[in-house]
Scaffold this motif. Structure first.
Motif, PDB file in Angstrom:
ATOM      1  N   ASN A   1      40.981  91.391   0.056  1.00 37.08           N
ATOM      2  CA  ASN A   1      40.100  91.536  -1.103  1.00 37.08           C
ATOM      3  C   ASN A   1      40.722  92.415  -2.180  1.00 37.08           C
ATOM      4  O   ASN A   1      40.512  92.187  -3.373  1.00 37.08           O
TER       5      ASN A   1
ATOM      6  N   LEU B   1      43.281  90.609  -4.787  1.00 40.83           N
ATOM      7  CA  LEU B   1      42.877  89.540  -5.712  1.00 40.83           C
ATOM      8  C   LEU B   1      43.391  89.778  -7.134  1.00 40.83           C
ATOM      9  O   LEU B   1      44.024  88.895  -7.720  1.00 40.83           O
ATOM     10  N   PRO B   2      43.161  90.940  -7.738  1.00 41.12           N
ATOM     11  CA  PRO B   2      43.719  91.152  -9.087  1.00 41.12           C
ATOM     12  C   PRO B   2      45.236  91.252  -9.087  1.00 41.12           C
ATOM     13  O   PRO B   2      45.882  90.914 -10.079  1.00 41.12           O
TER      14      PRO B   2
ATOM     15  N   SER C   1      46.918  87.830  -9.619  1.00 42.63           N
ATOM     16  CA  SER C   1      46.961  87.413 -11.025  1.00 42.63           C
ATOM     17  C   SER C   1      48.087  88.100 -11.773  1.00 42.63           C
ATOM     18  O   SER C   1      48.827  87.465 -12.535  1.00 42.63           O
TER      19      SER C   1
ATOM     20  N   ALA D   1      47.512  81.472 -10.779  1.00 46.21           N
ATOM     21  CA  ALA D   1      46.778  82.680 -10.408  1.00 46.21           C
ATOM     22  C   ALA D   1      45.274  82.417 -10.366  1.00 46.21           C
ATOM     23  O   ALA D   1      44.578  82.873  -9.447  1.00 46.21           O
ATOM     24  N   ASP D   2      44.766  81.676 -11.353  1.00 45.21           N
ATOM     25  CA  ASP D   2      43.338  81.344 -11.363  1.00 45.21           C
ATOM     26  C   ASP D   2      42.952  80.523 -10.143  1.00 45.21           C
ATOM     27  O   ASP D   2      41.906  80.754  -9.525  1.00 45.21           O
TER      28      ASP D   2
ATOM     29  N   ASN E   1      43.036  82.755  -6.976  1.00 39.24           N
ATOM     30  CA  ASN E   1      41.883  83.649  -6.960  1.00 39.24           C
ATOM     31  C   ASN E   1      40.599  82.909  -6.608  1.00 39.24           C
ATOM     32  O   ASN E   1      39.755  83.417  -5.872  1.00 39.24           O
TER      33      ASN E   1
ATOM     34  N   ASP F   1      38.362  83.768  -3.465  1.00 37.42           N
ATOM     35  CA  ASP F   1      37.041  84.331  -3.762  1.00 37.42           C
ATOM     36  C   ASP F   1      36.154  83.254  -4.364  1.00 37.42           C
ATOM     37  O   ASP F   1      36.269  82.934  -5.554  1.00 37.42           O
TER      38      ASP F   1
ATOM     39  N   ILE G   1      34.323  83.384  -7.936  1.00 36.73           N
ATOM     40  CA  ILE G   1      34.994  83.148  -9.211  1.00 36.73           C
ATOM     41  C   ILE G   1      34.727  81.728  -9.688  1.00 36.73           C
ATOM     42  O   ILE G   1      34.344  81.506 -10.837  1.00 36.73           O
TER      43      ILE G   1
END
Length: 305
Positions: free
Chosen positions: A225, A228-229, A232, A291-292, A295, A299, A302
């Motif tokens: 978790n 996640l950022p 990206s 990346a999108d 993610n 998750d 999103i």
């Protein structure tokens, strides 16, 4: 999920189109390609002949759509400077830049994520301050200065690695460190911040009550978790390294796309420059799209949002 990917793909194509449009018009308005090809001492008759030969007497919108149609067919045009197809020039150097970009990303991951994890596991300790100091130092040091220092120390004073070239893996060690160091601060800080947020969550307290501690707690419960950022940022950094290696490739004399871009700019080779800008933009947009998607896969909130 497919709808989410489709929407992101449409946005990515729109951005790529806008970049190609801006690059084409700005480059062609900034200089006269016919004069650049003919040279400073050419007569007006020679300039006009070159303009007619390359179709430069057509209006800019017409030339743009002809160029775009050629790109869609795989025809990237002909270099004014090297007198070769641009596609041939790009293909001969793309592999080198790809190798350098992935090597630099590996350096970033190997340094930034462990440092961020150590800082998060030991907040407000000397380890945390050391990690933040490394991040600040890496952000403050420019690539060209770090590259020169690395050459002086590890190629001249202690001849461990070659000074320049791209013939073997040893030639990529110093450039990869230099290019990868610039991404360490952002990735390290995001890893630290993400882990600190996750470590205060209820499910982490539950894991602690079951006996998980230290790295086992980090690896089994917190890291997924928290990263996640980071995913990206790593994708964006890969796109930046692919298109932002001009200085590093020039310092280490690596014959990649970055050095090709610099040589094309100095030679006023507009077809090569605009194609390289378009390629760099496509890679950057593609990495953001990847990346999108990653993610959204990790998750579900999103893609639902």
């Amino acid at each position: 999920m497919l709808r989410y990917i489709g929407l992101r793909a449409v946005m990515a194509l729109a951005v790529a189109f806008a970049v190609s449009l801006a690059a084409f018009f700005l480059l062609n308005l900034a200089t006269d390609p016919a004069h650049a090809i003919a040279g400073e001492d050419a007569t007006q008759e020679v300039v006009e002949a070159i303009r007619a030969r390359y179709g430069l007497d057509q209006p800019l919108p017409v030339r743009y759509f002809e160029w775009l149609a050629g790109v869609l067919r795989g025809d990237f045009g002909e270099s004014y400077y090297w007198h070769k197809p641009v596609a041939e020039l790009v293909a001969s150097r793309a592999g080198v830049t790809l190798a350098l970009a992935f090597s630099a990303l590996a350096v970033t991951i190997a340094i930034a994520i462990p440092l961020g994890a150590l800082a998060a596991l030991n907040p407000n300790s000397w380890i945390d301050r050391f990690a933040l100091g490394v991040a600040v130092s890496a952000q403050a040091v420019p690539n060209f200065w770090l590259g020169l220092i690395m050459i002086i120390i590890f190629a001249v004073t202690i001849p461990l690695f070659p000074v320049s070239g791209d013939d073997s893996w040893r030639h990529f060690v110093l450039p990869a460190i230099v290019l990868g160091a610039s991404s360490v601060p952002a990735v390290m800080r995001l890893t630290r911040t993400g882990l600190l947020d996750v470590m205060s969550a209820d499910y982490i307290r539950t894991a602690r009550s079951k006996g998980y501690r230290g790295w086992s707690l980090l690896y089994r419960h917190a890291l997924r978790n928290a990263l996640l950022p980071v995913i990206s940022v790593l994708a964006v950094q890969l796109g930046q390294k692919f298109g932002g290696s001009v200085i590093t490739e020039s310092i280490f004399a690596i014959n990649g796309l970055g050095r090709l871009a610099l040589e094309s700019i100095l030679g006023a080779d507009i077809p090569t420059v605009q194609m390289l800008i378009f390629i760099f933009a496509i890679v950057f947009v593609a990495m953001n799209l990847l990346a999108d998607i990653l993610n959204a896969a990790l998750d579900p909130r999103i893609r639902i949002g």
